[in-house]
Design an enzyme around this catalytic site. Structure first.
Site, short mmCIF file in Angstrom:
data_model
loop_
_atom_site.label_atom_id
_atom_site.label_comp_id
_atom_site.label_asym_id
_atom_site.label_seq_id
_atom_site.Cartn_x
_atom_site.Cartn_y
_atom_site.Cartn_z
N HIS A 144 0.83 -1.21 0.00
CA HIS A 144 0.00 0.00 0.00
C HIS A 144 0.87 1.27 0.00
O HIS A 144 0.73 2.14 -0.87
CB HIS A 144 -0.92 -0.02 1.23
CG HIS A 144 -1.82 1.18 1.35
ND1 HIS A 144 -3.12 1.17 0.91
CD2 HIS A 144 -1.60 2.41 1.85
CE1 HIS A 144 -3.66 2.36 1.13
NE2 HIS A 144 -2.76 3.14 1.73
N GLU A 145 1.78 1.34 0.96
CA GLU A 145 2.61 2.55 1.07
C GLU A 145 3.56 2.69 -0.13
O GLU A 145 3.91 3.80 -0.53
CB GLU A 145 3.40 2.55 2.38
CG GLU A 145 2.54 2.53 3.66
CD GLU A 145 1.53 3.68 3.78
OE1 GLU A 145 1.77 4.75 3.18
OE2 GLU A 145 0.50 3.48 4.44
N HIS A 172 1.69 4.60 -2.69
CA HIS A 172 1.76 6.05 -2.38
C HIS A 172 3.12 6.60 -2.79
O HIS A 172 3.23 7.69 -3.37
CB HIS A 172 1.58 6.27 -0.87
CG HIS A 172 0.16 6.27 -0.39
ND1 HIS A 172 -0.81 7.08 -0.93
CD2 HIS A 172 -0.46 5.56 0.59
CE1 HIS A 172 -1.97 6.87 -0.29
NE2 HIS A 172 -1.78 5.95 0.63
N GLU A 175 -4.74 8.05 -2.72
CA GLU A 175 -5.19 6.77 -2.20
C GLU A 175 -5.42 5.78 -3.35
O GLU A 175 -5.16 4.58 -3.20
CB GLU A 175 -6.47 6.97 -1.39
CG GLU A 175 -6.80 5.86 -0.43
CD GLU A 175 -5.73 5.57 0.61
OE1 GLU A 175 -4.89 6.45 0.89
OE2 GLU A 175 -5.72 4.43 1.13
CO CO Z 1 -3.19 5.19 2.03
#
Ligand code: CO
Length: 496
Positions: free
Chosen positions: A261-262, A265, A291
């Site tokens: 997830h990160e 980003h 996001e």
């Molecule tokens: Co996030």
């Protein structure tokens, strides 16, 4: 020097100071000894005052109007427009209000940690109620300056032009089809056998697995880092992007999925347009787009048999072989659907319910329609209706679970569900353009995806709005359709 060039120079100065502020925050979350908090707060507070002084310098108003008369290229014109917007926001908020908010946030954050540990809503409410009053005043002032309703002004801070009406139009269809979908998927999965991984998984090993997966996805370790913090986050600018995770020795999926997830980003943040570094045009388009990039990797790419086949050998090399590391089983582990009370632990199918609840309650709290004391009761009823989960009497699993409100963040939650919708819609458009992606992913080749995201999302920075990015990349306005289709194809169509 032209007025516009002077404005750019000043904006770059603010950007550089904010970068240092970000690195100081990272250090506070990752490295700082506990007794450093007082001196660090003083130092960061000082820097904050300096930055605010630069942002609200009265000379900027004159420079902006002078720059408006200068002949500019289209991108510079857009950049100037974003500067005007930033200035409106900065000037809408008196210094005393900014200071009061940060003091109330400090008190609410402290109260939240304690109240959460002790399941004590009333003690949190004591610190939270004055913060809500302050946030209401802030929203009123922002709304006045931007000519928006108060809650819309908060949405607009994270996503320019976004309104509650637009969010509701996006989310209403989800509210209609989600309950049935959840029931069907849960019933279907009840017939599947899933092997749990057998720990312990030593932290050092999990870290090496995380680094290997980040490298696979193309994270540049010469321009970023992976560290540990209590709450995972991403911070930084192109050239120096830091992500964090947290580890549990009993299992390795929480950190692994969090790292994916990160990393999403981080890839977006690292690939913002370099020519506009330091300028509003070089900033991320919105919280929802940010996001969507993390969720593209976490929810579109990772839970697939192709990706499972990539990570299985990495897990085996680090932790030895075990039946649960079979790629088909890894895929099933990554796609378990089970309603639960905690948003950050939710699977992708039940996750929207958590955001629907928060999107309903936040405007009522901000307007004062729902008194702070009544939040837990409302929350309990709504959670029961949405997910058939009973949290009444246990606010640690209810209204006390999120850190966001204690930090004064209102109007941010919708971006998580918008992000999932955007990721699904981008994912569908990308797969249509690149039908061979599953084979590429099975070879660990993510270059094609990154090139496509770079062309369609990353390089635009803030030049386009969320809506414009989605329309251009997918040929359609954002809707919940692609998310629904994504759920159906992953959870209902493919053989278990
Ligand atoms: Co996030």
């Amino acid at each position: 020097m032209s007025a516009y060039a002077e404005l750019k120079r000043r904006r770059a100065t603010i950007y550089n100071l904010e970068h240092l502020q970000g690195i100081a925050t990272w250090d506070r979350m990752v490295n700082m000894p506990s007794r450093g908090s007082e001196v660090r707060a003083a130092a960061q507070g000082e820097l904050e005052v300096l930055i605010q002084g630069l942002q609200t310098d009265p000379a900027i108003g004159d420079l902006l109007s002078a720059a408006g008369d200068e002949r500019l290229e289209a991108d510079d014109e857009a950049n100037l427009g974003l500067m005007v917007r930033e200035q409106k926001v900065a000037r809408a908020l008196p210094e005393a209000l900014v200071r009061r908010r940060s003091e109330l946030v400090g008190a609410a954050s402290q109260a939240w940690g304690k109240a959460k540990a002790e399941n004590d809503w009333p003690s949190f409410a004591e610190a939270f109620a004055p913060l809500v009053d302050c946030l209401r005043e802030r929203a009123d002032r922002l709304g006045e300056a931007m000519e928006l309703a108060p809650y819309d002004a908060l949405l607009d801070e994270h996503d320019r032009g976004l309104t509650l009406a637009a969010v509701q139009a996006l989310f209403d269809p989800v509210r209609a089809w989600l309950p049935d979908l959840i029931r069907t998927v849960v019933a279907r999965q009840a017939r599947e056998t899933v092997l749990q991984t057998q720990g312990p998984f030593p932290v050092e090993g999990q870290r090496r697995v995380g680094v290997a997966i980040m490298s696979l996805l193309g994270f540049d370790f010469d321009a970023g880092r992976l560290d540990v913090s209590a709450h995972p986050f991403m911070i930084g600018i192109p050239g120096d992007v830091r992500i964090t995770t947290r580890y549990r020795e009993s299992e390795c999926f929480q950190s692994l999925v969090g790292i994916v997830h990160e990393t999403g980003h981080a890839l977006y943040q690292s690939n913002l347009p370099p020519a506009w570094r330091g300028q509003p045009l070089g900033e991320p388009a919105s919280a929802a787009i940010h996001e969507s990039q993390s969720l593209t990797f976490e929810r579109q790419v990772a839970p697939s048999r192709a990706f499972a086949a990539q990570i299985a050998p990495i897990l085996r090399a680090e932790f030895g072989d075990q039946p649960a590391f079979d790629p088909d089983n890894l895929f099933r582990l990554m796609t378990r659907v089970r309603p639960g009370a905690i948003r950050v632990e939710a699977d992708e199918v039940t996750y929207p319910a958590h955001i629907l609840l928060r999107t309903e309650i936040e405007p009522m709290i901000l307007s004062g329609e729902l008194p702070v004391a009544d939040i837990p009761a409302w929350w309990g009823d709504r959670m029961q209706a949405l997910l058939d989960i009973d949290v009444r009497g246990d606010d640690t699993r209810g209204a006390l679970q999120d850190i966001q409100w204690s930090q004064g963040m209102f109007g941010y939650f919708p971006s998580y569900l918008q992000g999932a919708m955007i990721a699904a819609q981008l994912g569908a458009a990308f797969r249509q353009a690149h039908p061979d992606f599953p084979e590429q992913a099975a070879r660990g080749a993510f270059g094609g995806l990154k090139t496509w995201l770079g062309d369609n999302v990353w390089r635009h920075g803030s030049r386009l709005t969320t809506d414009e990015i989605v329309r251009r990349a997918t040929g359609r306005p954002l809707s919940a359709d692609a998310l629904k289709a994504h759920f159906e194809s992953r959870y209902l169509e493919v053989a278990p």
